[in-house]
Design a protein around this motif. Structure first.
Motif: not given
Length: 250
Positions: A119-120, A123, A126-127, A147, A151-155, A159
């Motif tokens: 997930p990282q 993310g 996506i970034r 998602i 993923v939210v944190k890494a992006s 996102l």
């Protein structure tokens, strides 16, 4: 009936609904008024203090109704009983669309992900794509990271700034996009990525962190390409590879 317009409209709506969980993530979502919230879920067992109190206050400010559940029911919503902390939120991701929407585009530059599980990595991909020269990401639902809060944190807040096209399998999409040039990244390839002359429709496929692009996808590609590396470095992290592609000139 599944063929009715009402059913299709409802299905299209819920395809854009993503459920996130965890107290810190929900606080961040509620603080960002650009994110549209469909429903907020809390476990009845939560004590109304600390972050739960903050969540309730933010929900009240935004005029959101809170739905309370038994802990077991809340866990079925979050699909992560160990980490949901008694909190889940359904958000409407307007940038999240079915891959069939790609067929409406006259030109595009996309990155497709084949078996990305971390997930990282997802993310960070996506970034980079949101910051670079990429029109969207194709993300299969099967055999792929979902998602999630990680993923939210890494992006890092990106996102929802880039179209993410979901599908069941990547094969389904690539079969449909027969007028696109499809490039798979491979350590076995001979041709450099920097020699690619992009067409109006171009898809770069990035593979699994350890096994690379699957043989089924390679068969559907136009060509395999490689990022040339110095000093006998064998490979790059998939998120770094995505960054290099994102900032290439098309």
């Amino acid at each position: 009936m599944k063929d009715s317009q009402e059913y299709k409209t409802k299905k299209a709506f819920f395809e854009k609904v993503i459920t996130l969980y965890g107290r810190n993530v929900v606080v961040e979502v509620l603080q960002d008024t650009n994110i549209e919230v469909h429903k907020l879920h809390l476990a009845k067992s939560n004590k109304p203090d600390g972050s739960i109190k903050k969540i309730m206050t933010l929900a009240q400010k935004r005029g959101l109704e809170i739905t309370y559940h038994e802990k077991s029911a809340l866990s079925r919503i979050s699909k992560n009983a160990k980490q949901d902390q008694g909190v889940a939120i359904d958000i409407i991701a307007k940038s999240y669309a079915h891959a069939r929407e790609i067929q409406k585009l006259s030109r595009y530059r996309l990155i497709a992900l084949d078996g990305i599980h971390n997930p990282q990595n997802l993310g960070m991909i996506i970034r980079s794509c949101a910051a670079g020269n990429v029109d969207g990401i194709i993300l299969p639902k099967k055999n792929s990271a979902k998602i999630s809060p990680l993923v939210v944190k890494a992006s890092a807040g990106t996102l929802f700034k880039l179209p993410i096209y979901f599908c069941d399998t990547l094969q389904d999409v690539l079969h449909e996009e027969d007028d696109a040039d499809i490039y798979t990244l491979s350590l076995e390839a001979k041709e450099s990525i920097y020699n690619v002359k992009e067409a109006k429709k171009t898809i770069y496929v990035l593979g699994n962190e350890s096994e690379g692009v699957s043989s089924e996808i390679v068969k559907l590609s136009s060509k395999s390409i490689i990022i040339p590396m110095n000093r006998e470095v064998e490979s790059l992290n998939v998120a770094v590879t995505a960054s290099l592609i994102a900032f290439m000139k098309s």
